[in-house]
Structures are given as C-alpha cells and as structure tokens.
Motif scaffolding. Structure first.
Motif, short mmCIF file in Angstrom:
data_model
loop_
_atom_site.label_atom_id
_atom_site.label_comp_id
_atom_site.label_asym_id
_atom_site.label_seq_id
_atom_site.Cartn_x
_atom_site.Cartn_y
_atom_site.Cartn_z
N ARG A 1 0.82 -1.20 0.00
CA ARG A 1 0.00 0.00 0.00
C ARG A 1 0.86 1.26 0.00
NH1 ARG A 1 -3.73 0.04 4.89
NH2 ARG A 1 -4.34 2.02 3.95
N ILE A 2 0.20 2.39 -0.30
CA ILE A 2 0.83 3.70 -0.22
C ILE A 2 0.07 4.49 0.84
CG2 ILE A 2 1.54 5.73 -1.52
CD1 ILE A 2 0.72 4.14 -4.04
N ASN A 3 0.79 5.16 1.71
CA ASN A 3 0.12 5.91 2.76
C ASN A 3 -0.21 7.35 2.38
OD1 ASN A 3 -0.39 4.16 4.83
ND2 ASN A 3 1.60 4.40 5.80
N THR A 4 0.71 8.01 1.69
CA THR A 4 0.56 9.45 1.48
C THR A 4 0.59 9.78 -0.01
OG1 THR A 4 2.93 9.70 1.76
CG2 THR A 4 1.57 10.04 3.70
N PHE A 5 -0.52 9.69 -0.65
CA PHE A 5 -0.61 10.10 -2.05
C PHE A 5 -2.08 10.42 -2.33
CE2 PHE A 5 -0.18 10.10 -6.59
CZ PHE A 5 1.14 10.47 -6.80
N GLU A 6 -2.42 11.70 -2.25
CA GLU A 6 -3.81 12.10 -2.33
C GLU A 6 -4.06 12.97 -3.55
OE1 GLU A 6 -4.69 14.04 1.33
OE2 GLU A 6 -4.47 12.23 2.54
N ILE A 7 -5.34 13.06 -3.93
CA ILE A 7 -5.74 13.94 -5.02
C ILE A 7 -5.53 15.39 -4.59
CG2 ILE A 7 -7.75 14.79 -6.31
CD1 ILE A 7 -8.81 11.95 -6.32
N ASP A 8 -4.91 16.17 -5.45
CA ASP A 8 -4.66 17.58 -5.18
C ASP A 8 -5.96 18.37 -5.36
OD1 ASP A 8 -3.79 20.19 -5.01
OD2 ASP A 8 -2.02 19.89 -6.26
N LYS A 9 -6.44 18.97 -4.28
CA LYS A 9 -7.72 19.69 -4.33
C LYS A 9 -7.54 21.19 -4.57
CE LYS A 9 -9.95 16.38 -1.25
NZ LYS A 9 -10.67 16.19 0.04
N MET A 10 -6.31 21.65 -4.73
CA MET A 10 -6.07 23.08 -4.96
C MET A 10 -6.80 23.54 -6.22
SD MET A 10 -4.20 24.30 -2.53
CE MET A 10 -3.51 25.80 -3.22
N ASP A 11 -7.34 24.76 -6.19
CA ASP A 11 -8.12 25.25 -7.33
C ASP A 11 -7.32 26.16 -8.25
OD1 ASP A 11 -7.93 27.53 -5.81
OD2 ASP A 11 -10.08 27.76 -5.45
N HIS A 12 -6.04 26.40 -7.95
CA HIS A 12 -5.21 27.23 -8.83
C HIS A 12 -4.63 26.36 -9.94
CE1 HIS A 12 -5.70 30.08 -5.61
NE2 HIS A 12 -5.05 30.99 -6.29
N ILE A 13 -4.94 26.72 -11.17
CA ILE A 13 -4.42 26.02 -12.35
C ILE A 13 -3.43 26.95 -13.04
CG2 ILE A 13 -4.99 24.92 -14.55
CD1 ILE A 13 -6.07 23.42 -12.09
N ARG A 14 -2.17 26.58 -13.02
CA ARG A 14 -1.13 27.45 -13.55
C ARG A 14 -0.92 27.21 -15.05
NH1 ARG A 14 3.13 25.24 -9.34
NH2 ARG A 14 1.97 23.40 -9.99
N PHE A 15 -0.57 28.29 -15.76
CA PHE A 15 -0.35 28.16 -17.20
C PHE A 15 0.86 28.98 -17.63
CE2 PHE A 15 -2.97 31.92 -16.84
CZ PHE A 15 -2.53 32.77 -17.85
N ILE A 16 1.47 28.53 -18.74
CA ILE A 16 2.58 29.24 -19.37
C ILE A 16 1.98 30.18 -20.42
CG2 ILE A 16 4.76 29.00 -20.62
CD1 ILE A 16 4.47 25.91 -19.86
N PRO A 17 2.16 31.49 -20.32
CA PRO A 17 1.61 32.40 -21.33
C PRO A 17 2.12 32.05 -22.72
CG PRO A 17 2.35 33.62 -19.40
CD PRO A 17 2.84 32.21 -19.23
N GLY A 18 1.22 32.11 -23.71
CA GLY A 18 1.57 31.77 -25.08
C GLY A 18 1.90 32.98 -25.92
N LYS A 19 2.16 32.74 -27.20
CA LYS A 19 2.62 33.83 -28.07
C LYS A 19 1.50 34.83 -28.40
CE LYS A 19 2.03 31.21 -32.40
NZ LYS A 19 2.73 30.69 -33.59
N GLN A 20 0.23 34.47 -28.13
CA GLN A 20 -0.88 35.41 -28.36
C GLN A 20 -1.33 36.10 -27.07
OE1 GLN A 20 -2.93 32.12 -29.84
NE2 GLN A 20 -1.37 32.06 -31.44
#
Length: 322
Positions: free
Chosen positions: A162-181
C-alpha cells in the motif's frame, strides 16, 4: 483469463499513456486524463506496458475470471469486492469469480482500475488508448459495455502493498505558461484573479469554463496552428476552453497559453461545477514541476510497503511489550 464487464458505469474506457507522435497526421493522443493516478497504479503493479480502465463519475461492476493482482487509484468510488469494502492505493489479489463493484464518486472525478500485466487486446498505432471521438483503440474504439469480456495478459498475483501518502490535489489554482498570443488579451494582468466554473459540457476533449468574459485585441481568430495538451483556447464567446487528451490537433482561436503538465491531473479530477482560478506561471517552473511529479511517482511507488511484512512486524513489536 479475463475480466467481465457486468455494468460499465457512466463513461469507462481503456486508456494508456496516449498515442503519441501522430498529431501531424491529425490524430490526437487520447490516453489517461489523470496521468499521475494512472501511472501510480501501473508502477505499483510493476507493469511494463501501462494500461488501465478509466471510470468517470460513476464506476462499473466487474467480475474477475482469473486470479490476479489489482489496484484502484484516483478518485474514491467506494469500491467493494464481494461486498467487502476496499480502499484505493492498495494492491489486492482477486480470486476467480469475485466481483468488484464501484459506486458514485465520493472524492474527485476519475478512477483507475489497473491489473497486473494489463490486458491482452490489440494496439492501434502502438497504443491501447480509446479515442471515442474517432472510434479507435480499447474495445472497438468505444466506452465499455455490459457483457464485454476483457482478456488479461498473463494475469499474476503479487504481494499486497500500500501507499500511505498520495492524495488527489484539491487546490483550485491552475497554472499556465503564457503563449505567443497572450499580448492580444485586454487587461491581461487581471486574468489570474478570474474565477471560473467547470461546465457540465466538459469532456475528454476539453474542459469548458464559464465566468468572466475575456476580450482580445484584434479578434479571436488566428491562422490555424498545432494545439498542445492543456492549451487554453478562447473562442468568440470569451469563455476559456482547456483542451485535453481527445482534443483536435489544430485550431484557429487565440490562446492564453498552456496549462502546466503537473496541474493537468488536478484539473482532470475536478467535477463539473468546481471552481478554478487561472494563474500565470513560467516555462521554467512548469518544467521543474513536471520533473518533480515524475520523481515523486517513482519515489512513492518504491516506498510502498508489503502489508503482510508490516503486519508481522507489528505483531512482533506487540509481543515484546506484553
């Protein structure tokens, strides 16, 4: 040696890491939406050719026709085997004739069922991935159906762990790399403050967002160009769409940028109605986050421990205290 589908659930497909290297021919990769949960299950079972059943929102019911080790990762769908509750992130050994039942999702949105050594099914262009939009991969290019028989590839049992510490990330911040437009969007500096809700029209092709309209300078249309995974496209209605695994390969709408690969699993586990915030990041950070995620997957799977060994160890320690 197979798994029988008694009930398929709401939207269940066979997925692997994707059908890559063919976008220039108009074929998008498909593959597991939550790469992290998918790979975790396959690493735990030490599968050479990673493949899983991906279930969405409502899980299925499956009968094992052979003894085989399996693991559940991703969202919690309150699984049980022959009526006995079981947990995610534990390697179990099913016996022939046992029935595995999933219910409504409890935490997250997508769940992965992975078996030791995977499935004995045909690959298309080197991949098992189901792409329902064009009808290829998996079982006849479609979602699983009742009475489907999924052949197993050399099914084996293995020590439970088993694995003890591996949970779904509930954070609501979705980071992005700005594109050329990115420079074409009006008031670009306030975009990270915008809150968006995931629309119920979202699917494996794209996560549709509803919220503050995003306006652009000089119109939304551009000359069609390739679309990488996680592109944030903004059409004429001013609403962002994050393009996912089953996306089209080219598009002619202006784009904010591209979501970090490390944030895509978090996004894939967000149910319709969830709120997210788009946050501007950097290419350097995105690369570092991807490497960290992959390293942690390997580290966690290597640290998974044998339940039987641990039980014996606990028993020995208890005897010493009597």
């Amino acid at each position: 040696m197979s798994i029988e589908v008694i009930h398929p659930g709401m939207f269940s497909t066979i997925q692997d890491a994707g059908r890559h290297g063919l976008q220039h021919k108009g074929l998008s990769p498909a593959g597991a939406m939550d790469y992290k949960s998918f790979m975790l299950g396959n690493l735990m079972l030490e599968n050479d050719n990673p493949v899983s059943i991906e279930m969405t929102m409502q899980g299925g019911v499956f009968k094992f026709n052979s003894d085989v080790a399996f693991i559940i990762t991703g969202a919690d769908m309150n699984a049980d085997i022959n009526g006995d509750a079981i947990s995610n992130q534990i390697v179990y050994n099913a016996k022939a004739g046992e029935v595995l039942t999933f219910k409504q999702v409890n935490n997250g949105y997508r769940t992965y069922l992975t078996v030791k050594n995977g499935f004995d099914i045909e690959t298309i262009k080197g991949s098992y991935a189901t792409h329902t939009k064009i009808g290829i991969g998996g079982l006849n290019g479609r979602t699983l159906q009742a009475d489907n028989i999924i052949p197993l590839n050399d099914p084996k049992t293995m020590p439970t762990k088993r694995i003890n510490t591996f949970e779904i990330d509930k954070m609501d911040h979705i980071r992005f790399i700005p594109g050329k437009q990115y420079h074409r969007f009006k008031d670009v500096h306030v975009i990270p403050n915008y809150a968006y809700e995931i629309s119920n029209t979202s699917d494996r092709m794209g996560i549709r967002l509803t919220g503050e309209r995003i306006d652009v300078k000089h119109g939304h249309d551009i000359i069609s160009e390739p679309i990488p995974l996680g592109s944030i496209q903004v059409s004429t209605d001013g609403q962002p769409i994050i393009l996912m695994n089953d996306r089209q390969t080219v598009g002619g709408y202006v784009k904010l940028g591209t979501v970090y690969f490390a944030d895509l699993p978090k996004l894939a586990q967000k149910a319709p109605g969830s709120e997210i915030h788009l946050v501007e990041g950097t290419l350097e950070e995105a690369i570092a986050e991807k490497e960290e995620m992959i390293n942690r997957l390997n580290e966690v799977s290597n640290r998974a421990y044998d339940i039987r060994h641990t039980s014996r160890r606990i028993e020995q320690l208890l005897k010493r205290t009597v």
